[in-house]
Scaffold this motif. Structure first.
Motif, PDB file in Angstrom:
ATOM      1  N   TYR A 169       0.813  -1.178   0.136  1.00 44.60           N
ATOM      2  CA  TYR A 169       0.141   0.089   0.128  1.00 44.60           C
ATOM      3  C   TYR A 169       0.754   1.237  -0.135  1.00 44.60           C
ATOM      4  O   TYR A 169       0.526   2.403  -0.307  1.00 44.60           O
ATOM      5  CB  TYR A 169      -1.197   0.049   1.340  1.00 44.60           C
ATOM      6  CG  TYR A 169      -0.188  -0.064   2.280  1.00 44.60           C
ATOM      7  CD1 TYR A 169      -0.061   1.161   3.296  1.00 44.60           C
ATOM      8  CD2 TYR A 169       0.103  -1.280   3.053  1.00 44.60           C
ATOM      9  CE1 TYR A 169       0.811   1.331   4.463  1.00 44.60           C
ATOM     10  CE2 TYR A 169       0.896  -1.273   4.254  1.00 44.60           C
ATOM     11  CZ  TYR A 169       1.284  -0.097   4.889  1.00 44.60           C
ATOM     12  OH  TYR A 169       1.754  -0.203   6.114  1.00 44.60           O
ATOM     13  N   ASP A 170       1.950   1.072   0.529  1.00 44.87           N
ATOM     14  CA  ASP A 170       2.909   2.335   0.500  1.00 44.87           C
ATOM     15  C   ASP A 170       3.904   2.337  -0.469  1.00 44.87           C
ATOM     16  O   ASP A 170       4.691   3.319  -0.427  1.00 44.87           O
ATOM     17  CB  ASP A 170       3.570   2.454   1.926  1.00 44.87           C
ATOM     18  CG  ASP A 170       4.539   1.171   2.297  1.00 44.87           C
ATOM     19  OD1 ASP A 170       4.283   0.234   1.467  1.00 44.87           O
ATOM     20  OD2 ASP A 170       5.104   1.208   3.257  1.00 44.87           O
TER      21      ASP A 170
ATOM     22  N   LEU B  56       4.483   8.025  -4.290  1.00 44.58           N
ATOM     23  CA  LEU B  56       4.784   7.501  -3.116  1.00 44.58           C
ATOM     24  C   LEU B  56       6.412   7.266  -2.960  1.00 44.58           C
ATOM     25  O   LEU B  56       6.914   7.181  -1.893  1.00 44.58           O
ATOM     26  CB  LEU B  56       4.067   5.945  -2.976  1.00 44.58           C
ATOM     27  CG  LEU B  56       2.679   6.308  -2.633  1.00 44.58           C
ATOM     28  CD1 LEU B  56       1.907   4.610  -2.722  1.00 44.58           C
ATOM     29  CD2 LEU B  56       2.340   6.849  -1.465  1.00 44.58           C
TER      30      LEU B  56
ATOM     31  N   TYR C 239       8.445   8.888  -0.097  1.00 46.63           N
ATOM     32  CA  TYR C 239       9.106   8.007   0.839  1.00 46.63           C
ATOM     33  C   TYR C 239      10.728   7.728   0.607  1.00 46.63           C
ATOM     34  O   TYR C 239      11.497   7.197   1.194  1.00 46.63           O
ATOM     35  CB  TYR C 239       8.736   6.484   1.024  1.00 46.63           C
ATOM     36  CG  TYR C 239       7.427   6.330   1.657  1.00 46.63           C
ATOM     37  CD1 TYR C 239       7.173   6.700   3.102  1.00 46.63           C
ATOM     38  CD2 TYR C 239       6.356   6.315   1.146  1.00 46.63           C
ATOM     39  CE1 TYR C 239       5.887   6.817   3.708  1.00 46.63           C
ATOM     40  CE2 TYR C 239       4.912   6.027   1.484  1.00 46.63           C
ATOM     41  CZ  TYR C 239       4.884   6.396   2.776  1.00 46.63           C
ATOM     42  OH  TYR C 239       3.529   6.411   3.403  1.00 46.63           O
TER      43      TYR C 239
END
Length: 129
Positions: free
Chosen positions: A71-72, A110, A114
């Motif tokens: 999901y990340d 993402l 991140y």
């Protein structure tokens, strides 16, 4: 689409251009960067934690379970097309709008959020497809 480029080939036209490169996760991005891409849409089969420091990478998967697991890492899940919960047009519109938002700086992928930035690898001694 106005042009298709070989790895590291510079574009000669303006518009939507496809930079054709090896499918290897870590090799395709640097080869496309050498062609001058400003954003990469990367279809991942295994959810590779991959990103580029100098261009946003939008990762797309085609399986709901992969998006649930990663999901990340996965920006767009195209799995709902296969399960009948969305149409190609629905997901295409979602992806198109995300490309515009990321390219304009309104949103981050993402990988950007991140800071997933892989080393540059323009040659892989192993067999690549």
């Amino acid at each position: 689409m106005v042009e298709v480029l070989s790895p590291a080939e510079r574009p000669t036209k303006k518009g939507l251009i496809f930079a054709a490169t090896p499918a290897s996760d870590i090799v395709c991005g640097p080869c496309q960067l050498a062609s001058g891409i400003g954003l990469q849409v990367f279809m991942t089969g295994r959810g590779t934690p991959y990103g580029l420091a100098v261009a946003p990478v939008i990762k797309v998967c085609s399986r709901n379970d992969m998006k649930d697991l990663w999901y990340d890492l996965i920006d767009v899940n195209a799995g709902p097309i296969a399960s009948g919960d969305a149409t190609i047009q629905d997901i295409g519109t979602l992806l198109f709008n995300l490309i515009i938002d990321v390219a304009s700086g309104r949103k981050q992928s993402l990988a950007e959020k991140y800071k997933l930035h892989n080393d540059f690898c323009i040659f892989n001694p192993a067999p690549i497809t």
